[in-house]
Scaffold this motif. Structure first.
Motif, PDB file in Angstrom:
ATOM      1  N   HIS A   1       0.862  -1.181   0.000  1.00 25.87           N
ATOM      2  CA  HIS A   1       0.000   0.000   0.000  1.00 25.87           C
ATOM      3  C   HIS A   1       0.899   1.232   0.000  1.00 25.87           C
ATOM      4  CE1 HIS A   1      -3.698  -2.156   1.944  1.00 25.87           C
ATOM      5  NE2 HIS A   1      -3.342  -2.663   0.779  1.00 25.87           N
TER       6      HIS A   1
ATOM      7  N   ALA B   1       4.651   5.019   7.452  1.00 25.04           N
ATOM      8  CA  ALA B   1       3.218   5.277   7.632  1.00 25.04           C
ATOM      9  C   ALA B   1       2.812   6.679   7.183  1.00 25.04           C
ATOM     10  CB  ALA B   1       2.851   5.087   9.108  1.00 25.04           C
TER      11      ALA B   1
ATOM     12  N   TRP C   1       3.092  -2.640   4.251  1.00 21.22           N
ATOM     13  CA  TRP C   1       2.508  -3.938   3.958  1.00 21.22           C
ATOM     14  C   TRP C   1       1.005  -3.893   4.224  1.00 21.22           C
ATOM     15  CZ3 TRP C   1       5.392  -6.902   1.200  1.00 21.22           C
ATOM     16  CH2 TRP C   1       6.777  -6.870   1.343  1.00 21.22           C
ATOM     17  N   PRO C   2       0.201  -4.542   3.366  1.00 27.67           N
ATOM     18  CA  PRO C   2      -1.239  -4.589   3.631  1.00 27.67           C
ATOM     19  C   PRO C   2      -1.513  -5.302   4.944  1.00 27.67           C
ATOM     20  CG  PRO C   2      -0.721  -5.454   1.446  1.00 27.67           C
ATOM     21  CD  PRO C   2       0.572  -5.257   2.157  1.00 27.67           C
ATOM     22  N   PRO C   3      -2.534  -4.877   5.667  1.00 27.98           N
ATOM     23  CA  PRO C   3      -2.875  -5.575   6.912  1.00 27.98           C
ATOM     24  C   PRO C   3      -3.383  -6.976   6.602  1.00 27.98           C
ATOM     25  CG  PRO C   3      -4.531  -3.920   6.410  1.00 27.98           C
ATOM     26  CD  PRO C   3      -3.449  -3.756   5.411  1.00 27.98           C
ATOM     27  N   ARG C   4      -3.096  -7.891   7.477  1.00 29.51           N
ATOM     28  CA  ARG C   4      -3.610  -9.259   7.322  1.00 29.51           C
ATOM     29  C   ARG C   4      -5.043  -9.304   7.818  1.00 29.51           C
ATOM     30  NH1 ARG C   4      -0.131 -13.383   6.046  1.00 29.51           N
ATOM     31  NH2 ARG C   4       2.046 -12.795   6.097  1.00 29.51           N
ATOM     32  N   THR C   5      -5.873 -10.054   7.087  1.00 28.26           N
ATOM     33  CA  THR C   5      -7.271 -10.165   7.488  1.00 28.26           C
ATOM     34  C   THR C   5      -7.613 -11.594   7.839  1.00 28.26           C
ATOM     35  OG1 THR C   5      -7.971 -10.451   5.198  1.00 28.26           O
ATOM     36  CG2 THR C   5      -7.997  -8.231   6.081  1.00 28.26           C
TER      37      THR C   5
END
Length: 95
Positions: free
Chosen positions: A10, A84, A91-95
């Protein structure tokens, strides 16, 4: 995590990125029409593909990214660090 070529991250747009995107939106395409795209503001996050990695600082590489905007336009940004704030990738957040 270590960045590698082809990974999706991202990217958060900076003010300069927004200005470059606006210039692209106002430039006609070869067929004479305006590019189709939605607005992009500083602080907005978009997916980006890592296209090159520079090991400028051990443990903190810089990446060239191809940012996928919402529409026909894209943005190429160079030597961006993980972070940030605007002008960095994460890195994309983990879902």
């Amino acid at each position: 995590m270590q960045p590698t070529i082809g990974r999706i991250v991202h990217y958060t747009l900076s003010e300069q990125d927004q200005q470059r995107i606006t210039a692209q939106q106002n430039r006609p395409l070869p067929d004479g029409r305006s590019p189709l795209s939605n607005s992009a503001q500083a602080g907005d996050a978009f997916p980006a593909v890592i296209v090159r990695i520079w090991d400028a600082t051990p443990g903190s590489p810089l990446c060239n990214l191809h940012v996928l905007l919402d529409g026909e336009l894209t943005l190429w940004v160079t030597s961006r660090a993980e972070g940030a704030e605007p002008g960095t990738w994460a890195w994309p957040p983990r879902t």
